[in-house]
Motif scaffolding. Structure first.
Motif, PDB file in Angstrom:
ATOM      1  N   ALA A  51      -7.428   7.026   3.559  1.00 32.10           N
ATOM      2  CA  ALA A  51      -6.300   7.436   2.712  1.00 32.10           C
ATOM      3  C   ALA A  51      -4.967   7.160   3.404  1.00 32.10           C
ATOM      4  N   ALA A  52      -4.924   7.391   4.723  1.00 36.39           N
ATOM      5  CA  ALA A  52      -3.672   7.152   5.448  1.00 36.39           C
ATOM      6  C   ALA A  52      -3.341   5.664   5.466  1.00 36.39           C
ATOM      7  N   VAL A  53      -4.385   4.821   5.620  1.00 37.54           N
ATOM      8  CA  VAL A  53      -4.146   3.379   5.561  1.00 37.54           C
ATOM      9  C   VAL A  53      -3.691   2.997   4.157  1.00 37.54           C
ATOM     10  N   ALA A  54      -4.323   3.609   3.151  1.00 40.81           N
ATOM     11  CA  ALA A  54      -3.962   3.309   1.765  1.00 40.81           C
ATOM     12  C   ALA A  54      -2.528   3.730   1.459  1.00 40.81           C
ATOM     13  N   LYS A  55      -2.001   4.657   2.254  1.00 37.90           N
ATOM     14  CA  LYS A  55      -0.610   5.075   2.045  1.00 37.90           C
ATOM     15  C   LYS A  55       0.361   4.106   2.701  1.00 37.90           C
ATOM     16  N   GLY A  56      -0.185   3.141   3.448  1.00 41.79           N
ATOM     17  CA  GLY A  56       0.690   2.149   4.066  1.00 41.79           C
ATOM     18  C   GLY A  56       0.912   2.358   5.545  1.00 41.79           C
ATOM     19  N   GLY A  57       0.062   3.159   6.186  1.00 43.79           N
ATOM     20  CA  GLY A  57       0.223   3.392   7.615  1.00 43.79           C
ATOM     21  C   GLY A  57      -0.262   2.209   8.428  1.00 43.79           C
ATOM     22  N   SER A  58       0.450   1.908   9.518  1.00 42.70           N
ATOM     23  CA  SER A  58      -0.021   0.846  10.394  1.00 42.70           C
ATOM     24  C   SER A  58      -1.152   1.402  11.260  1.00 42.70           C
ATOM     25  N   TRP A  59      -1.891   0.488  11.883  1.00 40.50           N
ATOM     26  CA  TRP A  59      -3.042   0.898  12.683  1.00 40.50           C
ATOM     27  C   TRP A  59      -2.624   1.906  13.742  1.00 40.50           C
ATOM     28  N   GLY A  60      -1.543   1.604  14.435  1.00 36.29           N
ATOM     29  CA  GLY A  60      -1.093   2.479  15.509  1.00 36.29           C
ATOM     30  C   GLY A  60      -0.710   3.860  15.004  1.00 36.29           C
ATOM     31  N   ARG A  73       0.837  -1.199   0.000  1.00 39.51           N
ATOM     32  CA  ARG A  73       0.000   0.000   0.000  1.00 39.51           C
ATOM     33  C   ARG A  73       0.872   1.249   0.000  1.00 39.51           C
ATOM     34  N   GLY A  74       0.503   2.198  -0.799  1.00 41.86           N
ATOM     35  CA  GLY A  74       1.222   3.462  -0.783  1.00 41.86           C
ATOM     36  C   GLY A  74       2.507   3.405  -1.564  1.00 41.86           C
ATOM     37  N   ARG A  75       3.324   2.352  -1.337  1.00 43.15           N
ATOM     38  CA  ARG A  75       4.611   2.318  -2.025  1.00 43.15           C
ATOM     39  C   ARG A  75       4.491   1.720  -3.420  1.00 43.15           C
ATOM     40  N   GLN A  76       3.785   0.574  -3.534  1.00 46.75           N
ATOM     41  CA  GLN A  76       3.671  -0.046  -4.850  1.00 46.75           C
ATOM     42  C   GLN A  76       2.355   0.278  -5.536  1.00 46.75           C
ATOM     43  N   ILE A  77       1.319   0.402  -4.748  1.00 48.19           N
ATOM     44  CA  ILE A  77       0.023   0.777  -5.308  1.00 48.19           C
ATOM     45  C   ILE A  77      -0.429   2.067  -4.629  1.00 48.19           C
ATOM     46  N   GLY A  78      -0.599   3.104  -5.415  1.00 46.91           N
ATOM     47  CA  GLY A  78      -1.069   4.375  -4.867  1.00 46.91           C
ATOM     48  C   GLY A  78      -2.553   4.522  -5.123  1.00 46.91           C
ATOM     49  N   MET A  79      -3.195   5.311  -4.287  1.00 49.68           N
ATOM     50  CA  MET A  79      -4.635   5.479  -4.481  1.00 49.68           C
ATOM     51  C   MET A  79      -4.999   6.956  -4.442  1.00 49.68           C
ATOM     52  N   VAL A  80      -5.835   7.360  -5.402  1.00 41.53           N
ATOM     53  CA  VAL A  80      -6.329   8.733  -5.443  1.00 41.53           C
ATOM     54  C   VAL A  80      -7.821   8.690  -5.190  1.00 41.53           C
ATOM     55  N   PHE A  81      -8.291   9.517  -4.289  1.00 43.95           N
ATOM     56  CA  PHE A  81      -9.694   9.445  -3.895  1.00 43.95           C
ATOM     57  C   PHE A  81     -10.524  10.505  -4.608  1.00 43.95           C
ATOM     58  N   GLN A  82     -11.836  10.314  -4.490  1.00 49.30           N
ATOM     59  CA  GLN A  82     -12.749  11.191  -5.215  1.00 49.30           C
ATOM     60  C   GLN A  82     -12.641  12.643  -4.770  1.00 49.30           C
ATOM     61  N   GLN A 113       1.803  15.272   5.189  1.00 46.40           N
ATOM     62  CA  GLN A 113       0.962  14.276   4.526  1.00 46.40           C
ATOM     63  C   GLN A 113       1.647  13.707   3.292  1.00 46.40           C
ATOM     64  N   LEU A 114       2.521  14.515   2.670  1.00 49.93           N
ATOM     65  CA  LEU A 114       3.204  14.043   1.470  1.00 49.93           C
ATOM     66  C   LEU A 114       4.457  13.242   1.785  1.00 49.93           C
ATOM     67  N   THR A 115       4.973  13.425   2.992  1.00 50.70           N
ATOM     68  CA  THR A 115       6.240  12.744   3.294  1.00 50.70           C
ATOM     69  C   THR A 115       6.096  11.597   4.274  1.00 50.70           C
ATOM     70  N   GLU A 116       4.995  11.563   5.045  1.00 51.94           N
ATOM     71  CA  GLU A 116       4.952  10.597   6.137  1.00 51.94           C
ATOM     72  C   GLU A 116       5.074   9.154   5.663  1.00 51.94           C
ATOM     73  N   HIS A 117       4.425   8.824   4.528  1.00 55.88           N
ATOM     74  CA  HIS A 117       4.497   7.418   4.107  1.00 55.88           C
ATOM     75  C   HIS A 117       5.867   7.054   3.560  1.00 55.88           C
ATOM     76  N   LEU A 118       6.586   8.057   3.037  1.00 52.86           N
ATOM     77  CA  LEU A 118       7.964   7.769   2.618  1.00 52.86           C
ATOM     78  C   LEU A 118       8.776   7.349   3.840  1.00 52.86           C
ATOM     79  N   ARG A 119       8.515   8.032   4.948  1.00 50.34           N
ATOM     80  CA  ARG A 119       9.226   7.716   6.183  1.00 50.34           C
ATOM     81  C   ARG A 119       8.762   6.367   6.750  1.00 50.34           C
ATOM     82  N   TRP A 120       7.430   6.116   6.679  1.00 49.72           N
ATOM     83  CA  TRP A 120       6.929   4.828   7.177  1.00 49.72           C
ATOM     84  C   TRP A 120       7.582   3.678   6.433  1.00 49.72           C
ATOM     85  N   HIS A 121       7.700   3.854   5.133  1.00 50.45           N
ATOM     86  CA  HIS A 121       8.274   2.766   4.341  1.00 50.45           C
ATOM     87  C   HIS A 121       9.784   2.707   4.502  1.00 50.45           C
ATOM     88  N   GLY A 122      10.292   3.701   5.188  1.00 52.42           N
ATOM     89  CA  GLY A 122      11.713   3.685   5.509  1.00 52.42           C
ATOM     90  C   GLY A 122      12.612   3.812   4.307  1.00 52.42           C
TER      91      GLY A 122
END
Lengths: 331, 295, 341
Positions: free
Chosen positions: C218-227, A99-108, A123-132
């Motif tokens: 959307a945050a889950v879809a970005k790959g966020g864990s539940w916590g 999720r987020g890294r390989q498959i991105g999603m755009v909402f309505q 919001q634009l950087t947090e998932h980059l950090r999550w994915h490390g």
């Protein structure tokens, strides 16, 4: 790179049902099979309630806890897993890597899909950090670049803003940038142009075309065949949770085989010829109360009692077309 | 979630009857609310038939038997410091408390409806005045105001009712006003207006029936609030004048002997607390019946 | 700049409201039969011999307390010094000024209310979050039953219940008095119970509401864990509006101390107010009433300001934004839910 003979995402017999309070299950998607190649573009078209959004959310495991998802969805975007990764029932940790890294999603609606109390930057950087995958500084550089890529002027300044400080069009772009910043192989765009006005619609579509041309595969969920034709090669027409017709989009528009596809074309503004609009009469059936046999039958202008009362299988025709109507193989 | 655009059809829509039926079914599904409603009905019956049920004159002292425990000498729940029968006083106290609470709430509601409807529907000077008044009342704690009013008006039943009603009607008026302002922009009201319906018709046929939900919820929470205000005044020494009993004054009197004869406070307190709980749960049930958040 | 304008406007409103409250209180009490002078004279007269002396004494006492002139003049005589902060001398405690009495007792009441509020928050937030995230579980139903029960027991009802349990039945704690932390325990608990219930319910519904938001999906879809999604997206946005409830509740608690102090014999400003009302001690009654009113309004102002600091959307509404070109409409009015005590 993935071998070309294998689709990027191969969905087979996907079904989604929702458990309700009365313990019966409402079936929202039945036996959905679609696939998309690397760099391909697929449109899922149908009226609201046809199951197009639900099926895409099911793929990414985004449905609420009362959803029951069945079938298979093989993801081959991740290096060299033979046969791909099965998304349905995937463990949370493995899912998060996709999720987020390989498959991105755009909402309505970006207004709802962006957190109103957090600046864009986070919001634009947090998932980059999550994915490390990168450091804070790198993430910020990438985020600014992504904002610039989607055509937001002055991205260094705008990235510090809150969503409500941007115009509607810019918000929608920022959301696409949020999905694209991690450079996914596949982008699922769920009605990305429905909530914006016509001029912005065109800009968003051009942006998506640009992404497609640079090699990102795109699945676009829309109720508007006209919008779909703008962007996509292939189409799957959904009605009441079932695929009615799947084909190359050009073929479907120029030579629709299913009466419902014909109805959609007749009621779309840009697609029909000069003839007046012919809206489809009636409404889609209630999920709890589908007609026996063909689901579209009550609204079908070409319905024929006997044959249509039977369950219609999806029939494969020549040139990779599939149609769920007995007439198609008789014409 | 799917029914985001459902307008409250109230008594106006085609399915007016079934809408009320649905609400009643939703209310019934909440067992706690149903049991509470039954309990309130029982309390009300006890209060109404206090004379018939009460074995003794509630205000008749008997200095021969003071502060006796329950089940002595025919006094079901014992006697108080003046030897009066606690059970009989409880019935009459319940009657006084319920009467005060209901009347005060109805009075407040009536004022709130009149002013709220006029201010909300017509706007203008009255509306400005109402908003200014609520602004000031935000700075004037309801209880403080009620205490001062009760000090001014004295300790008769009616002055207590008045003090409570005056202290609480403004917030309800604001609620009604907000409803009016919200509803009058709805399309069916516009449609009614375009068909030549007058202000009176619109208010009575469209606006009021459709704001019934929030008003009913506010009322169901207003009654326990008024009960609370009555007992609160009693605790501060501003309850109904003796020898008459109300739950509030009984609790206050009983509290003085809480270590000597807890029996004295236990009964009125239990009835009062259970009554408060019952009203709270019924209010909860009504709110959920009108505004289903789930499914 | 806009913040200054906002603050100025609120201050003007605050002063005007105080003025109206003081006029209302003063006017109402002057309308009422009886006065401090009258009450004192009646007390003295009952021990006197002739009724003629009573009348004489009444007018004497009235003169002494300035009650022999028309109401507006009395109000004027009070207001003049009051504006400069001089609230005059109490009738009942003639040796101290009203200001000194309030300064002496207010800290006790404020401390009670603040500690009770802190306790209520600490209890309510985790309960609400757990109930929301385990929706429809046994924990959810159980905790919401308890919490709804708690909301039906505001201040003195909870106080009496606690006394019945801990003093009358278990004999663990003293019923009243004020000599150490042991004596503050029951008052604080009594105050905290109802607000804790209200806030736990609020947190639950607020978290549920945010959990339904598209930006959580959307945050889950970005790959966020539940916590991570809970912490960064759900809780932050769900707890922010709690300020709007907690503020008025705290104000309610300050008022609630009136009853708690009466029940538990706590020497606070609430007791002062009650006594003043009983004996018609005008300066003290005016002083305590206005103190309560001022506290209430400062609390509301604080709520609006803190909400503005927390929520970027309102921040720009107040003109605190970096970018004044994008101002949303005035949301401060809408923030104030009707959770008035």
């Amino acid at each position: 790179m993935v071998r070309n003979d294998q689709p990027l995402l191969d969905v087979r017999g996907l079904s989604v049902a929702f458990r309700t309070r009365g313990h019966e299950q409402l079936s929202a998607v039945q036996e959905l099979s679609v696939s998309i190649d690397p760099g391909g573009s697929l449109a899922l078209v149908g009226e609201s309630g046809s199951g197009k959004s639900v099926s895409m959310r099911a793929l990414l495991g985004l449905l609420p806890a009362n959803a029951v998802v069945g079938g298979s969805a093989r993801w081959s975007g991740e290096g060299d897993v033979p046969g791909g990764t099965e998304l349905i029932g995937l463990a949370p940790r493995a899912f998060r890597a996709i999720r987020g890294r390989q498959i991105g999603m755009v909402f309505q609606n970006a207004m709802q899909a962006l957190n109103p109390t957090i600046p864009l930057k986070r919001q634009l950087t947090e998932h980059l950090r999550w994915h490390g995958s990168c450091t804070r500084a790198e993430a910020e550089v990438r985020a600014v670049r992504a904002l610039g890529d989607v055509g937001i002027p002055d991205p260094e300044r705008r990235i510090r803003m809150y969503p409500f400080q941007l115009s509607g069009g810019m918000r929608q772009r920022a959301m696409i940038a949020m999905a694209m910043v991690a450079d996914p192989r596949l982008l699922i765009a769920d009605e990305p142009t429905t909530a914006v006005d016509v001029t912005v619609q065109k800009q968003i579509l051009d942006l998506l075309i640009d992404l497609r041309d640079r090699g990102t595969a795109i699945i676009m969920v829309t109720h508007d065949l006209g919008v779909a034709r703008y962007l996509c090669e292939d189409v799957a027409v959904l009605y009441s949770g079932q695929v009615m017709e799947s084909a190359r989009l050009v073929d479907a528009v120029e030579d629709p085989r299913h009466p419902y596809t014909r109805g959609l074309i007749g009621s779309a503004l840009e697609l029909g010829d000069d003839s007046p609009l012919r809206p489809i009469g009636g409404n889609p059936p209630d999920l709890a109360d589908r007609p026996a046999g063909c689901a579209f039958q009550p609204r079908c202008t070409a319905a024929d009692g006997e044959r249509c009362a039977e369950v219609q299988p999806l029939v494969r025709l020549a040139d990779a077309r599939e149609v769920r109507c007995w007439r198609s193989s008789h014409e | 979630m799917t029914a985001q655009h459902s307008t409250d059809s109230g008594a106006v829509g085609f399915d007016g009857v079934s809408e009320w039926g649905r609400r009643w079914r939703r209310f019934q599904r909440n067992r706690l609310a149903l049991v509470s409603l039954a309990f309130i009905v029982v309390l009300a019956l006890l209060a109404v038939f206090a004379e018939v049920i009460a074995p003794f004159d509630p205000n008749q002292p008997d200095f021969g038997k003071r502060l006796t425990g329950p089940f002595t000498d025919g006094n079901l729940l014992g006697t108080d410091v003046l030897g009066r029968d606690v059970f009989s006083r409880l019935l009459f106290g319940l009657r006084t408390a319920l009467f005060i609470a209901l009347t005060a709430e109805l009075l407040a509601l009536l004022c709130a409806l009149i002013v709220g409807v006029l201010a909300g529907y017509f706007g203008g000077r009255l509306d400005q005045l109402l908003m200014a008044a609520t602004d000031v009342m935000y700075a004037f704690p309801t209880y403080l105001f009620a205490v001062i009013l009760a000090t001014v008006l004295g300790r008769s039943t009616w002055s207590i009712i008045l003090a409570i009603a005056i202290g609480s009607w403004l917030t309800q008026a604001r609620l009604v006003r907000a409803q009016m302002i919200k509803l009058k922009t709805f399309e069916y009201v516009e449609a009614g207006r375009s068909m030549g319906a007058g202000a009176g018709t619109l208010i009575l046929r469209y606006l009021l029936p459709n704001s019934l939900g929030p008003i009913l919820v506010a009322t169901s929470f207003g009654i326990p609030a008024a009960m609370l205000a009555e007992s609160g005044l009693a605790i501060l020494g501003l309850g109904v004048a003796p020898p008459e009993a109300s739950l509030g004054t009984m609790i206050t009197e009983g509290y003085k002997y809480v270590l000597v004869q807890p029996n004295l406070i236990l009964w009125p307190f239990t009835v009062f607390a259970l009554g408060m709980l019952a009203f709270t749960w019924v209010g909860d049930g009504i709110r959920d019946a009108f505004d289903p958040k789930d499914d | 700049m806009q913040l200054v304008v906002f603050l100025l406007r609120r201050l003007v409103r605050l002063v005007l409201s105080l003025l109206v409250v003081s006029m209302l209180t003063f006017g109402l009490l002057s309308l009422a039969p009886g006065s401090f002078g009258g009450i004192q004279a009646a007390g003295a007269g009952s021990t006197g011999l002739a009724s003629g002396r009573t009348v004489d004494l009444t007018s004497q006492v009235q003169q002494r307390y300035g009650e022999d002139v028309p109401v507006w003049e009395q109000y004027g005589n009070w207001l003049g010094p009051a504006i400069t902060g001089d609230l005059g001398y109490s009738y009942k405690y003639p040796e101290s000024t009203v200001g000194a009495l309030i300064a002496d007792k207010l800290p006790v009441s404020l401390a009670l209310a603040l500690i009770a509020m802190g306790l209520a928050l600490v209890v309510a937030i985790p309960i609400g979050i757990l109930a929301a995230t385990r929706r429809n579980s046994a924990w959810d139903h159980g905790s919401m039953f308890v919490v709804t029960t708690a909301t039906a027991f505001p201040t003195y009802l909870a106080g009496i219940l606690l006394v019945l349990i801990f003093c009358s039945w278990l004999h663990w704690l003293p019923t009243g008095g004020w000599a150490g932390p042991k004596y503050a325990l029951l008052p604080v608990l009594a105050l905290a119970i109802a607000p804790a219930g209200i806030m736990a319910r609020y947190v639950r519904s607020s978290v549920l509401e945010v959990l339904r938001e598209e930006y959580v999906v959307a945050a889950v879809a970005k790959g966020g864990s539940w916590g991570v999604v809970m912490r960064r997206h759900v809780l932050r946005n769900a707890l922010m509006p709690l300020v709007t409830v907690a503020g008025p509740l705290l104000a309610g608690l300050v008022v609630g101390t009136i009853f708690i102090e009466t029940i538990f014999g706590v020497p606070g400003i609430g007791g002062l107010f009650t006594q003043a009302a009983q004996v018609r001690d005008m300066p003290l009654l005016m002083g305590t009433t206005l103190t309560f009113a001022l506290l209430l309004m400062l609390m509301n102002l604080l709520v609006d300001l803190s909400y503005a600091v927390l929520d970027p959307r309102t921040r720009s509404g107040l003109g605190l934004s970096v970018d004044p070109a994008h101002r949303s409409e005035d949301t401060t009015g809408a923030i104030l839910e009707e959770v008035k005590p």
